[in-house]
Design an enzyme around this catalytic site. Sequence first.
Site, PDB file in Angstrom:
ATOM      1  CG  ASP A 116    -116.688-153.202   6.308  1.00  0.00           C
ATOM      2  OD1 ASP A 116    -117.837-153.081   5.595  1.00  0.00           O
ATOM      3  OD2 ASP A 116    -117.009-153.163   7.751  1.00  0.00           O
ATOM      4  CE  LYS A 147    -114.731-158.531   1.218  1.00  0.00           C
ATOM      5  NZ  LYS A 147    -114.858-157.888   2.150  1.00  0.00           N
ATOM      6  CD  GLN A 207    -120.336-160.637   5.427  1.00  0.00           C
ATOM      7  OE1 GLN A 207    -120.605-161.573   4.906  1.00  0.00           O
ATOM      8  NE2 GLN A 207    -121.315-159.529   4.858  1.00  0.00           N
ATOM      9  N   GLY A 240    -121.353-155.159   1.423  1.00  0.00           N
ATOM     10  CA  GLY A 240    -121.519-153.769   0.735  1.00  0.00           C
ATOM     11  C   GLY A 240    -120.240-153.571   0.103  1.00  0.00           C
ATOM     12  CG  HIS A 241    -118.255-155.633  -2.237  1.00  0.00           C
ATOM     13  ND1 HIS A 241    -118.173-156.757  -2.972  1.00  0.00           N
ATOM     14  CD2 HIS A 241    -117.701-155.932  -0.906  1.00  0.00           C
ATOM     15  CE1 HIS A 241    -117.776-157.742  -2.005  1.00  0.00           C
ATOM     16  NE2 HIS A 241    -117.514-157.250  -0.842  1.00  0.00           N
TER      17      HIS A 241
END
Length: 407
Positions: free
Chosen positions: A12, A15, A198, A39-40
């Site tokens: 988080d 990235k 991650q 999640g991005h």
Amino acid sequence: MNLVVVGAQWGDEGKGKIVDYLAEDADVILRFSGGANAGHTIVAGDVTYKLHLVPSGIVYADKSVILGTGMVIDPDALFSELATIEEQGINWNNRIYISDRAHLVLPRYREEDVELDKNRKNPIGTTGRGIGVTYAHKAHRDGIRVGDMYNEKIYANLPEEDKAYLNKFKEKMREMVIDLCSFMAEHKDKRILFEGAQGVLLDLDVGTYPYVSSGYSQAAGAAMGGGIGPRAIDGVMGVFKAYSTRVGNGPFPSEFQSDKEGELENYIRETGREYGVTTGRPRRCGYLDLPALKYACRINSLDSLVLTHLDVYDEISEVKACIGYECDGEIVEDFPSDLSILEKAVPVTKTFKGWNKSLKDIKSFDELPKEAKEYIKFIEDYTETSVDIVSVGYKRKETILRKEFWS
């Protein structure tokens, strides 16, 4: 040229934005590990894209993206995500490739994942998406790879429930499937951006085991899951936030204590929008953990650090960072593998003067307030790694570049 971007904390870190920013000058963007548990978030213009499986570079109409060998792919989640971004105006056809050696996530794996974590003596806090179970089946050598769908003998021997599920996706995926090693050899003169999932502190081998993800989050994973050898990597960047966050269970030595720093934690969570992209869970927040960041620099051989969310501190009069841990009367300066130390550790902090100024419109490093530059300089000195990108907002333009990466 092959550049790698990894998370230097517990995930988080931002990235997605950094990969999106660097992807403008890349030819191919390759995600080398993880699954739909990642999640991005990408903000391009007035549109926000929330990606889970698809590499961040998909937002650019002229870029190809690859789901690499180290990934575990949930076909249902993949095509649901593709439908969503298509509704947002992205034409992904003929731009997405999938390694034939990547493993598939099946519905029964998701059920197994939830049941497994529920029955653990010390629950990990899994997202319940079958990621860890898929990696476990892979290690047990009874998993199902993407390419196995097109091997008649292997496919015929699958359980009927698996075939019934995969039949919905088998033909839709066929044209996307590639031999990644051959593809990378054919494109060795291209600019390839490798995107991790991650963060290194969630890596199966070097993270805070057992409170980790099941894949590889460190830079070495780019070679293992990206179809190249380690000597083909030209540069490695580690993304970190101006503070630390963590989702789920596990040690977090610099975490804010609600009875002392609850107001600060709430401020940072709301200002930084610290809620999981995949789960919506509020993230645990704490001071920037410099021993952990230095460990990430060492274990990844980072060439550059990328600092994000610096703007979250714009209205804070004093900024603190953790520079060590106090445990049983001893000061610990290196990031330990022993969870008992991390769980008992009390952060030793250093205080910096805040800048009390909005950073969002700043375009160059020289324009930053001296207090912000002093904070960054201390991070560089402590980690022995240069901060070469500073993000001061969610938008692409809210990014300060201190060096060129593709030359």
